[in-house]
Design an enzyme around this catalytic site. Structure first.
Site, PDB file in Angstrom:
ATOM      1  CB  THR A 181      -0.908   0.033   1.241  1.00  0.00           C
ATOM      2  OG1 THR A 181      -0.084   0.084   2.412  1.00  0.00           O
ATOM      3  CG2 THR A 181      -1.802  -1.190   1.299  1.00  0.00           C
ATOM      4  CE  LYS A 434     -19.129  12.862  16.136  1.00  0.00           C
ATOM      5  NZ  LYS A 434     -18.943  11.641  16.949  1.00  0.00           N
TER       6      LYS A 434
END
Length: 539
Positions: A181, A434
């Site tokens: 990755t 958030k």
């Protein structure tokens, strides 16, 4: 019959049924090779013979450090078909991470492009397991070097035998390939692909509701062969006898468009940043793209403006997909089903912008703290996946426990499922914003901004806020000729207010010359957050 699913059957099939079909390989600015599958099969067996003489055996890790060309394709088969494992090294990783993945994988032989060899040579003192370097280039001469055991690819093949026989008794669960990755934090994580997984993934690419790859296609993978197997296109193309155009090093939109026009490419695949650049070049210097039946785009969210331009202006279906290193990579594609034929163009583009329909053979769930979420297009959760070409662990990495649980891969991607069963990514878990206890999707805001005619690229990040915990900040790259002033900022904010609830609209817009990106073209939001922290400290 219990016949093994192994990659050597691909080589055999291409040689038997499509001996004259071509691999068109660009290895330098003005050098293009046209290699029939008949010759490809011989060269692949010669490579296996040559590497075996260097000490390659069952389970040996062979690293490849190169662009998309025929020699890399020969390694895709010449290494794993013997029972060894090809580790495709991401050449865009940092030097420290390149050394890390070579050492972690324990590569013993490295196949290196001639123009990349100087880069890798500098890392040689850090490489603990490498015994041989093989230079992939058109010359049979070895470049000047102080390293020992350096060989020229073409010289090795000249001395090798094309009578080499691949073992036919390989277990289909034998590891065939590895990719790591492209980590934004920590070290890259290794993912191992088996023969069985790669074979089944290749079958999936041929499905009509997937890429529909077929013998009559001329496929050009722009996504690098070191990035999740170039999305599996090279493997599947050999299997189906598809003509391949491998675009080589030093890519720019002019080269890609010239190859599409000259070679009559029918299908291509790459990340959005590639297609944004191609679109800009095509608008300025048009080429004949009438041969193209589809563009596959993945790696990050595709702006609707980009999709619309390809679909409406160029008349080319633009199919968004979803996958990751851990999934080989294909999970879903934004294909249009029969009951969508009568939709308006705007509605179809909305569907194209989704991550789409999950491939046959795979299962997905979207889960949150309350369990599996309803298919209502609103309720968010983490996407989990399982299936025969999904990895089951990270290679020798304790982070396996975080991602692989109860037989599922927990992707770290936040998604919703539409009421008609299509996947829509909302964000990475670490990129969700958030605000006041409610979640805001940075991806939705980015997609909306990139539909504005003045915007070239946009990335949205969270910035700390005393009252609301976090608030969105938009970082925008304007198109050429546009001016980043207060008037433009207000125009963009007003544009956003017409599409989102007021509390979703970014608190501010910062204009940048460029947005930092990962090695595979995704927005590097960790770097962007650091950049914006420094920016706000200055102002």
């Amino acid at each position: 019959m219990q016949t093994p699913l192994i990659l050597s059957s691909f080589v055999k099939r291409a040689e038997q049924f499509f001996p004259n079909k071509l691999i068109i390989s660009r290895t330098a600015e003005d050098t293009i090779h046209r290699i029939p599958y008949r010759e490809f099969a011989k060269r692949t067996r010669k490579l296996a013979d040559a590497l075996t003489k260097l000490g390659m055996k069952h389970g040996t890790k062979v690293g490849s450090f190169g662009w998309n060309h025929h020699r890399h394709l020969e390694a895709y088969f010449g290494v794993p078909c013997t029972g060894a494992i090809l580790h495709m090294i991401n050449i865009r990783l940092s030097p420290e991470h390149i050394a890390y993945v070579i050492n972690h994988a324990e590569d013993e032989i490295l196949l290196v492009d001639d123009n990349l060899f100087p880069h890798l040579q500098q890392l040689a003192p850090m490489l603990k397991t490498v015994k041989h370097y093989v230079i992939m280039g058109d010359s049979k001469e070895i470049p000047p070097t102080n390293l020992e055991n350096v060989h020229a690819y073409e010289a090795l093949l000249e001395e090798a035998s094309d009578a080499f026989e691949f073992p036919e008794d390989l277990d289909e669960n034998t590891p065939a390939g590895m990719c790591y990755t492209s980590a934004t934090t920590g070290n890259p994580k290794g993912v191992v692909y088996t023969h069985r997984g790669l074979v089944l993934h290749s079958y999936a690419l041929g499905l009509s509701d997937a890429m529909g790859l077929r013998e009559s296609d001329i496929a050009m993978p722009v996504v690098p062969m070191f990035h999740v197997n170039a999305w599996g296109i090279p493997f599947a193309s050999v299997f189906f006898g598809t003509t391949q155009v491998l675009p080589g090093p030093g890519l720019n939109p002019q080269i890609l468009l010239d190859l599409i026009e000259q070679e009559k490419v029918t299908v291509s695949a790459g990340v959005p940043t590639i297609w944004l650049a191609v679109l800009r070049e095509q608008e300025q210097n048009p080429r004949d793209l009438s041969s193209v039946r589809g563009i596959i785009c993945g790696g990050s969210a595709s702006p609707k403006g980009l999709i619309r331009a390809f679909e409406e202006k160029l008349g080319i279906p633009f199919i968004v997909g979803y996958g990751m290193t851990e999934t080989s990579p294909l999970v879903s594609l934004s294909v249009l089903t029969a009951d969508m034929e009568d939709l308006s163009m705007d509605e179809k583009i909305d569907i194209r912008a989704l991550q789409g329909l999950v491939m046959p053979g795979l299962e997905i769930r979207v889960v949150n703290e309350n369990g599996e979420v309803p298919w209502d297009g609103k309720t968010m959760g983490e996407l989990t996946v399982r299936g025969p070409w999904i990895a089951s662990e990270y290679y020798k990495d304790e982070r396996t426990a975080e991602a692989f649980k109860d037989g599922w891969l927990y992707t770290g991607d936040i998604a919703v499922m539409t009421d008609f069963g299509y996947l829509k990514l909302m964000d990475r878990t670490k990129d969700l914003i958030k605000s006041g206890g409610e979640w805001i999707s940075s991806v939705d805001l980015e997609n909306a901004l990139m539909t504005h005619e003045a915007v070239f690229e946009a990335a949205v990040i969270a910035i700390p806020h005393e009252q609301w915990q976090e608030r969105p900040l938009a970082c925008v790259v304007l198109k050429e000729g546009q001016i980043g002033n207060d008037e433009t900022k207000q125009a963009l904010l007003s544009y956003m207010e017409g599409q989102f609830a007021k509390w979703w609209v970014p608190d501010d817009i910062v204009f940048l010359d460029e947005i930092p990106k990962t090695s595979v073209g995704k927005f590097l939001k960790a770097a962007l957050r650091n950049q914006m922290d420094a920016y706000y400290q200055r102002v």
